[in-house]
Write an enzyme that holds these catalytic residues in place. Structure first.
Site, short mmCIF file in Angstrom:
data_model
loop_
_atom_site.label_atom_id
_atom_site.label_comp_id
_atom_site.label_asym_id
_atom_site.label_seq_id
_atom_site.Cartn_x
_atom_site.Cartn_y
_atom_site.Cartn_z
CG PHE A 121 -2.21 -0.61 0.79
CD1 PHE A 121 -2.44 -2.10 0.32
CD2 PHE A 121 -3.51 0.20 0.56
CE1 PHE A 121 -3.52 -2.68 -0.33
CE2 PHE A 121 -4.63 -0.38 0.08
CZ PHE A 121 -4.60 -1.88 -0.23
CB CYS A 143 -14.46 0.05 0.22
SG CYS A 143 -15.52 -1.49 0.02
C1 UDX Z 1 -10.72 -2.21 0.57
C2 UDX Z 1 -9.91 -2.67 1.69
O1 UDX Z 1 -8.67 -3.14 1.30
C3 UDX Z 1 -10.48 -3.80 1.89
O2 UDX Z 1 -9.98 -4.45 3.32
C4 UDX Z 1 -12.08 -3.59 2.46
O3 UDX Z 1 -12.71 -4.49 2.90
C5 UDX Z 1 -12.58 -2.75 1.33
O4 UDX Z 1 -11.87 -1.69 0.91
P1 UDX Z 1 -10.88 -2.68 -2.19
O5 UDX Z 1 -11.80 -1.42 -2.16
O6 UDX Z 1 -11.10 -4.08 -2.89
O7 UDX Z 1 -10.51 -3.16 -0.56
O8 UDX Z 1 -9.36 -2.22 -2.75
P2 UDX Z 1 -7.87 -1.89 -2.21
O9 UDX Z 1 -7.13 -3.13 -2.86
O10 UDX Z 1 -8.10 -1.71 -0.67
O11 UDX Z 1 -7.47 -0.94 -3.22
C6 UDX Z 1 -7.92 0.39 -3.09
C7 UDX Z 1 -7.74 1.37 -3.90
O12 UDX Z 1 -6.20 1.81 -3.44
C8 UDX Z 1 -7.60 1.03 -5.49
O13 UDX Z 1 -7.92 2.05 -6.33
C9 UDX Z 1 -6.30 0.78 -5.68
O14 UDX Z 1 -5.46 0.97 -6.93
C10 UDX Z 1 -5.23 1.93 -4.65
N1 UDX Z 1 -4.02 1.63 -4.37
C11 UDX Z 1 -3.80 0.65 -3.28
C12 UDX Z 1 -3.24 2.41 -4.26
O15 UDX Z 1 -3.42 3.35 -5.12
N2 UDX Z 1 -1.64 2.34 -4.05
C13 UDX Z 1 -1.50 1.34 -3.33
O16 UDX Z 1 -0.29 1.02 -2.95
C14 UDX Z 1 -2.51 0.35 -2.91
#
Ligand code: UDX
Length: 442
Positions: A258, A269
């Site tokens: 992340f 979310c």
């Molecule tokens: C998230 C939470 O991770 C999960 O635990 C919760 O239940 C629901 O919300 P999700 O929405 O499926 O899950 O996506 P996630 O993998 O968390 O990514 C969220 C966003 O962050 C995406 O748009 C992704 O591209 C972005 N992201 C993620 C980044 O920009 N950089 C990163 O390093 C990681």
């Protein structure tokens, strides 16, 4: 031991939970008001893209463990374990979460209960909701029918939903101190197979369990916005945010996950959850505690406008009359979800500034068309790159990561690639004669 389970809501969370509970051997009834969705699910079709889910669904329907209905009476008659997995979207024009669907399930279900039941809430809700739902369920349940509401937040990630449900990092259970019920015992039965794998099981009060979920998402959002803020500094200082993230990520206290800088977070979310969290903290008189989340949100939204500016620079200072190819529309790879997708949002903004934008995504085209019907769409990277003045990679699908410059260089007008997710190898593209622009990279 087999439980009889009803799962209310057959969206991302509910459909996955229902299928996975059946996979654990339970008898499961999925409940929804949307007949079209139910018809699809009954025929083994998942109404969204989620790797592996369709196999689990079909296998359990065929085994007779998984059925779907729109009848609450049938659910109340059949099950004594109820999971609540309906949506809690952001309210229109407000930060708070719209709780009407969650309350509607309890209002409709409780009067129909025929036997002692436990309702486990899984939806992400403002702290305090579970206690209210518990009181409401007890008030509405028929005389002599014991009902208890417990909270069991869901942490599944889209793209890994089946794995996250069957092999979670942890299970959290919030219990109502005013009910001396069976919720913990029932949860231990339902999740016996998972718990036998030594998955941490945290039993706590309702408020803590509700807050665990929003705090987790607020932390993840903060981590992403942190690295994106650092990326802004890297850009003006001539530094490289990817190398920086690797270097700080080796510190186990920080961790590398992340910390991918790019166009920021979206989806159903993270954005709405941090806003609802701020709204709820404000209602409780603790708004100051979460003012930093405003900044997290602001940094995140700035990524989108900043990417539009980058695209403009890549097109020699004006988007008017230019052709821009956008690779990726989903909010993240391995998903067809375009809710609050940074990629699609950026594509729309670039079009509004006068460019002809064509978008390709391996899975999210039909959902994108429903939200942005005026954008151009294509069925392959090569097709949308025809005559492009700039190619923007906005969702890091493997297909784009592994794409060789030769695959598209014969069709573009100018060899300019903007890597909105820092997912390409700059050396490879530069060596092939492209100008490469990343995020937070000099
Ligand atoms: C998230 C939470 O991770 C999960 O635990 C919760 O239940 C629901 O919300 P999700 O929405 O499926 O899950 O996506 P996630 O993998 O968390 O990514 C969220 C966003 O962050 C995406 O748009 C992704 O591209 C972005 N992201 C993620 C980044 O920009 N950089 C990163 O390093 C990681």
């Amino acid at each position: 031991m087999t439980s009889k389970i009803a799962v209310f809501g057959t969206g991302y969370l509910g459909a996955t939970h229902a299928a996975c509970m059946a996979e654990l051997g339970h008898e499961v009834l999925g409940v929804d008001v949307d007949e079209a969705k139910l018809a699809a699910l009954r025929s083994g079709e998942v109404p969204f893209y989620e790797p592996g889910l369709s196999d689990v669904l079909k296998r359990n329907i065929d085994a007779g463990r998984l059925r779907f209905t729109s009848s609450y009476a049938e659910a109340a008659e059949f099950a004594d374990v109820h999971f609540l997995g309906v949506g809690t979207p952001q309210k229109r024009g407000e930060f708070g979460a719209d709780m009407r669907y969650v309350f509607a399930v309890v209002e409709e279900l409780a009067p129909l209960l025929t036997k002692p039941s436990v309702i486990f809430g899984k939806s992400t809700v403002p702290v305090g909701t579970a206690a209210q739902l518990g009181a409401l369920a007890r008030e509405l349940a028929p005389e002599g029918v014991d009902v208890e509401v417990a909270w069991n937040p869901e942490f599944l990630r889209e793209g890994f939903a089946v794995k996250d449900t069957l092999h979670p990092d942890r299970i959290v259970l919030g219990l109502d101190a005013s009910a001396q019920g069976r919720a913990e015992e029932v949860a231990r039965e339902v999740y016996a197979e998972i718990l036998s794998e030594d998955v941490p099981f945290i039993v706590t009060d309702l408020a803590t369990s509700e807050l665990v979920k929003v705090a987790a998402n607020a932390f993840l959002a903060t981590k992403i916005s942190f690295i994106n803020a650092i990326a802004e500094v890297c850009e003006v200082a001539g530094a490289d945010v990817s190398t920086l993230a690797d270097a700080i990520g080796y510190d186990a206290r920080i961790g590398r996950r992340f910390l991918n800088a790019g166009i920021g977070f979206g989806g159903g979310c993270l954005p709405k959850d941090i806003r609802a969290f701020m709204a709820r903290a404000g209602e409780l008189g603790a708004d100051q505690a979460l003012t930093f989340l405003r900044e997290v949100d602001a940094i995140n939204m700035r990524r989108r406008t900043s990417m539009v500016e980058t695209a403009k620079r890549a097109c020699d200072g004006s988007l008017l009359g230019k052709r821009v190819a956008v690779l990726g529309a989903a909010f993240k790879p391995n998903s067809d979800d375009v809710r609050d997708s940074p990629a699609l949002n950026i594509a729309g903004q670039i079009q509004l500034q006068g460019a002809a934008v064509t978008v390709y995504d391996p899975k999210a085209i039909s959902n994108s068309k429903a939200i942005f019907p005026t954008l151009g769409y294509g069925t392959s990277a090569k097709e949308v790159c025809q005559g492009a003045d700039a190619v923007l990679v906005l969702t890091e699908w493997d297909e784009f990561r592994s794409m060789a410059p030769t695959e598209i260089e014969g069709v573009v007008r100018r060899k300019v690639v903007v890597d909105g997710r820092n997912c390409l190898d700059p050396q490879v593209w530069k060596a092939a004669g492209w100008s490469y622009i990343g995020v937070g990279r000099s």
